[in-house]
Write a protein that holds these residues in place. Structure first.
Motif, mmCIF file in Angstrom:
data_model
loop_
_atom_site.group_PDB
_atom_site.id
_atom_site.type_symbol
_atom_site.label_atom_id
_atom_site.label_comp_id
_atom_site.label_asym_id
_atom_site.label_seq_id
_atom_site.Cartn_x
_atom_site.Cartn_y
_atom_site.Cartn_z
ATOM 1 N N GLU A 1 0.811 -1.210 0.000
ATOM 2 C CA GLU A 1 0.000 0.000 0.000
ATOM 3 C C GLU A 1 0.848 1.265 0.000
ATOM 4 O O GLU A 1 1.917 1.307 0.590
ATOM 5 C CB GLU A 1 -0.908 0.016 1.231
ATOM 6 N N ILE A 2 0.318 2.287 -0.674
ATOM 7 C CA ILE A 2 0.926 3.620 -0.642
ATOM 8 C C ILE A 2 0.194 4.388 0.451
ATOM 9 O O ILE A 2 -1.012 4.599 0.364
ATOM 10 C CB ILE A 2 0.792 4.324 -2.000
ATOM 11 N N LEU A 3 0.947 4.763 1.484
ATOM 12 C CA LEU A 3 0.356 5.424 2.647
ATOM 13 C C LEU A 3 1.218 6.594 3.087
ATOM 14 O O LEU A 3 2.448 6.545 2.976
ATOM 15 C CB LEU A 3 0.263 4.440 3.823
ATOM 16 N N PRO A 4 0.615 7.665 3.616
ATOM 17 C CA PRO A 4 1.420 8.749 4.189
ATOM 18 C C PRO A 4 2.049 8.287 5.497
ATOM 19 O O PRO A 4 1.409 7.616 6.306
ATOM 20 C CB PRO A 4 0.398 9.859 4.419
ATOM 21 N N VAL A 5 3.315 8.621 5.666
ATOM 22 C CA VAL A 5 4.040 8.252 6.886
ATOM 23 C C VAL A 5 4.368 9.497 7.700
ATOM 24 O O VAL A 5 4.370 9.470 8.920
ATOM 25 C CB VAL A 5 5.338 7.479 6.536
ATOM 26 N N ALA A 6 4.653 10.583 6.995
ATOM 27 C CA ALA A 6 4.988 11.868 7.607
ATOM 28 C C ALA A 6 4.690 12.931 6.546
ATOM 29 O O ALA A 6 4.483 12.585 5.377
ATOM 30 C CB ALA A 6 6.466 11.893 8.013
ATOM 31 N N GLY B 1 5.024 14.992 3.560
ATOM 32 C CA GLY B 1 5.923 14.902 2.411
ATOM 33 C C GLY B 1 6.600 13.563 2.242
ATOM 34 O O GLY B 1 7.547 13.446 1.461
ATOM 35 N N VAL B 2 6.130 12.525 2.950
ATOM 36 C CA VAL B 2 6.746 11.193 2.871
ATOM 37 C C VAL B 2 5.649 10.138 2.749
ATOM 38 O O VAL B 2 4.744 10.078 3.588
ATOM 39 C CB VAL B 2 7.630 10.877 4.098
ATOM 40 N N LEU B 3 5.759 9.319 1.713
ATOM 41 C CA LEU B 3 4.825 8.212 1.482
ATOM 42 C C LEU B 3 5.560 6.888 1.472
ATOM 43 O O LEU B 3 6.754 6.846 1.169
ATOM 44 C CB LEU B 3 4.134 8.376 0.121
ATOM 45 N N THR B 4 4.837 5.814 1.758
ATOM 46 C CA THR B 4 5.404 4.490 1.525
ATOM 47 C C THR B 4 5.279 4.217 0.031
ATOM 48 O O THR B 4 4.371 4.723 -0.640
ATOM 49 C CB THR B 4 4.659 3.399 2.307
ATOM 50 N N LEU B 5 6.183 3.419 -0.496
ATOM 51 C CA LEU B 5 6.161 3.048 -1.899
ATOM 52 C C LEU B 5 6.464 1.549 -1.986
ATOM 53 O O LEU B 5 7.591 1.137 -1.720
ATOM 54 C CB LEU B 5 7.201 3.841 -2.701
ATOM 55 N N PRO B 6 5.456 0.748 -2.316
ATOM 56 C CA PRO B 6 5.704 -0.694 -2.418
ATOM 57 C C PRO B 6 6.756 -1.000 -3.486
ATOM 58 O O PRO B 6 6.798 -0.345 -4.536
ATOM 59 C CB PRO B 6 4.338 -1.251 -2.834
ATOM 60 N N LEU B 7 7.569 -1.992 -3.211
ATOM 61 C CA LEU B 7 8.583 -2.402 -4.169
ATOM 62 C C LEU B 7 7.957 -2.700 -5.530
ATOM 63 O O LEU B 7 8.536 -2.386 -6.566
ATOM 64 C CB LEU B 7 9.316 -3.644 -3.647
ATOM 65 N N SER B 8 6.763 -3.239 -5.528
ATOM 66 C CA SER B 8 6.095 -3.592 -6.792
ATOM 67 C C SER B 8 5.770 -2.372 -7.645
ATOM 68 O O SER B 8 5.491 -2.507 -8.843
ATOM 69 C CB SER B 8 4.804 -4.361 -6.493
ATOM 70 N N CYS B 9 5.837 -1.165 -7.084
ATOM 71 C CA CYS B 9 5.559 0.052 -7.850
ATOM 72 C C CYS B 9 6.781 0.596 -8.589
ATOM 73 O O CYS B 9 6.659 1.507 -9.395
ATOM 74 C CB CYS B 9 5.017 1.145 -6.927
ATOM 75 N N LEU B 10 7.939 0.045 -8.317
ATOM 76 C CA LEU B 10 9.148 0.543 -8.993
ATOM 77 C C LEU B 10 9.170 0.113 -10.431
ATOM 78 O O LEU B 10 8.758 -0.908 -10.840
ATOM 79 C CB LEU B 10 10.416 0.043 -8.283
#
Length: 121
Positions: free
Chosen positions: A105-110, A112-121
């Motif tokens: 999942e892409i989620l806000p962490v802070a 200006g900072v999001l998580t980015l799943p490896l599968s999205c690269l």
């Protein structure tokens, strides 16, 4: 993995070198993607004398995109500490930051900072 004698994928994922192996795989994938797009990969890391660091800085469209690479499937706000410091130090040039992780999942962490799943690269 071969060079370290890790023949079992599970040992590579769960062992003491898991973080380093994951980080190397992500950086190699980003490098290859840029090459395949006909771009010259210009990749950096950032570390201050006080120990703040970001695993990878990628210039994209005139902005510096900070990436932290984590093996945890549950990223925390604390993982964004280095990215936030980088964004403050390079406020005019830094873009949004990402925590690359093996989750889905892409989620806000802070801010200006999001998580980015490896599968999205």
């Amino acid at each position: 993995c071969h060079l370290t004698g890790l023949a079992d994928p599970e040992a590579a994922r769960q062992g003491p070198m898991a973080g380093s192996l994951f980080e190397t795989a992500v950086i190699a994938d980003i490098h290859a993607t840029l090459l395949h797009r006909g771009l010259e990969p210009t990749l950096f890391f950032w570390r201050t004398s006080t120990g703040q660091e970001v695993d990878l800085i990628v210039p994209v469209n005139g902005r510096l995109v900070p990436l932290e690479i984590k093996t945890s499937s549950t990223p925390t706000t604390g993982m964004a500490k280095g990215i936030r410091a980088f964004q403050q130090d390079f406020a005019g040039a830094a873009g949004d930051g990402f925590i690359v992780y093996p989750g889905s999942e892409i989620l806000p962490v802070a801010p200006g900072v999001l998580t980015l799943p490896l599968s999205c690269l």
